[in-house]
Enzyme design. Structure first.
Site, PDB file in Angstrom:
ATOM      1  N   PRO A 164       0.818  -1.227   0.000  1.00  0.00           N
ATOM      2  CA  PRO A 164       0.000   0.000   0.000  1.00  0.00           C
ATOM      3  C   PRO A 164       0.848   1.273   0.000  1.00  0.00           C
ATOM      4  O   PRO A 164       0.522   2.241  -0.691  1.00  0.00           O
ATOM      5  CB  PRO A 164      -0.837  -0.131   1.275  1.00  0.00           C
ATOM      6  CG  PRO A 164      -0.878  -1.596   1.558  1.00  0.00           C
ATOM      7  CD  PRO A 164       0.475  -2.099   1.149  1.00  0.00           C
ATOM      8  N   TYR A 165       1.922   1.277   0.771  1.00  0.00           N
ATOM      9  CA  TYR A 165       2.816   2.434   0.794  1.00  0.00           C
ATOM     10  C   TYR A 165       3.460   2.640  -0.570  1.00  0.00           C
ATOM     11  O   TYR A 165       3.525   3.774  -1.072  1.00  0.00           O
ATOM     12  CB  TYR A 165       3.883   2.214   1.866  1.00  0.00           C
ATOM     13  CG  TYR A 165       4.981   3.254   1.890  1.00  0.00           C
ATOM     14  CD1 TYR A 165       4.735   4.540   2.352  1.00  0.00           C
ATOM     15  CD2 TYR A 165       6.270   2.937   1.461  1.00  0.00           C
ATOM     16  CE1 TYR A 165       5.741   5.495   2.387  1.00  0.00           C
ATOM     17  CE2 TYR A 165       7.287   3.890   1.494  1.00  0.00           C
ATOM     18  CZ  TYR A 165       7.024   5.157   1.949  1.00  0.00           C
ATOM     19  OH  TYR A 165       8.026   6.091   1.978  1.00  0.00           O
TER      20      TYR A 165
END
Length: 272
Positions: A164-165
């Site tokens: 996600p990052y």
């Protein structure tokens, strides 16, 4: 930190008379950038969630004669991003630089272990803060016919355990390159730096969830393979070094540069 000056500035005053909004300015790369731009003459507006650390940065800036104000709030929410830019305009009357530094990994784990809530939190922190702040500052820069935006990506876009990052930061790259083309004719530049590992306290503790033993072993092996010995320069970067790159892209020294991603990774090639 208090009162410290970055010798890399070498007396430069590239931001005299300018106003710089620094998100995440209370710690890490954001703190270093706020101090560096103030040292070069900018009036600083810090957007952050933590009063204590932001106050310390502002005190350090005022100690060497700079100007600094703070707007507290969660910048992943549009109304807080809008309030940050309103504070800058009400205090100083213009916005010349926006450095979108707020963000950072929250969890480190394989993608199948992320909950939907964790994914949303990662995207809020490392994508939506930059998106909303770009959108909130743009009308002011358009009206004045000038401005420079610097976003922060990462070498981790092709790494593991932070999907996600990585997606959030890749989104910032897309926002940078697309927005740069859209506003170039309006006198506004948009660029991005891509740090690799930086020895800076981002003010964000990476959470350590309960994971299977096989996952922990896999993570340990991955960390061992990506330690600083893999960086050609043989060390992690410093926050002041990232701030120097941001200051360059934000300044008139980079007046013919827009839509670019500058790798600041000790010789590591950028994966894009």
């Amino acid at each position: 930190m208090a009162g410290e000056l970055d010798p890399r500035a070498a007396g430069a005053r590239r931001f005299d008379g300018q106003v710089a909004v620094i998100t995440g300015g209370g710690q890490g790369i954001g703190s270093a950038t706020a101090r560096r731009l103030a040292q070069e003459g900018a009036s600083i507006v810090i957007g952050d969630m933590v009063a204590e650390t932001s106050d310390r940065v502002c005190a350090a800036i005022r100690e060497f004669g700079g100007e600094c104000v703070i707007s507290l709030g969660d910048l992943s929410r549009w109304e807080n991003a809008e309030a940050l830019m309103r504070r800058a305009m009400e205090t100083y009357g213009r916005i010349d630089v926006l450095a979108n530094i707020a963000g950072g990994t929250i969890w480190f784990q394989s993608f199948q272990y992320y909950t939907p809530e964790q994914i949303q939190a990662e995207m809020d922190r490392s994508f939506w803060t930059a998106m909303w702040c770009c959108r909130a500052t743009l009308p002011h820069m358009i009206q004045q016919g000038s401005g420079s935006i610097v976003n922060i990506a990462t070498h981790a876009v092709t790494g593991r355990f932070r999907v996600p990052y990585a997606a959030a930061k890749a989104g910032q790259i897309g926002m940078t390159t697309s927005l740069a083309r859209e506003v170039a004719h309006l006198g506004i530049r948009v660029n991005c730096i891509a740090p690799s590992g930086t020895a800076a306290d981002h003010g964000v503790e990476v959470a350590v969830p309960e994971l299977p033993e096989s996952e922990r072993v896999d993570q340990q092996q991955y960390r061992a393979s990506t330690r600083s010995s893999e960086i050609p320069m043989g060390r992690r970067g410093e926050a002041d070094e990232q701030a120097a790159a941001i200051a360059f892209l934000a300044s008139h020294d980079a007046s013919y540069i827009t839509g670019q991603v500058l790798a600041v990774g000790g010789g590591q090639p950028y994966p894009f």
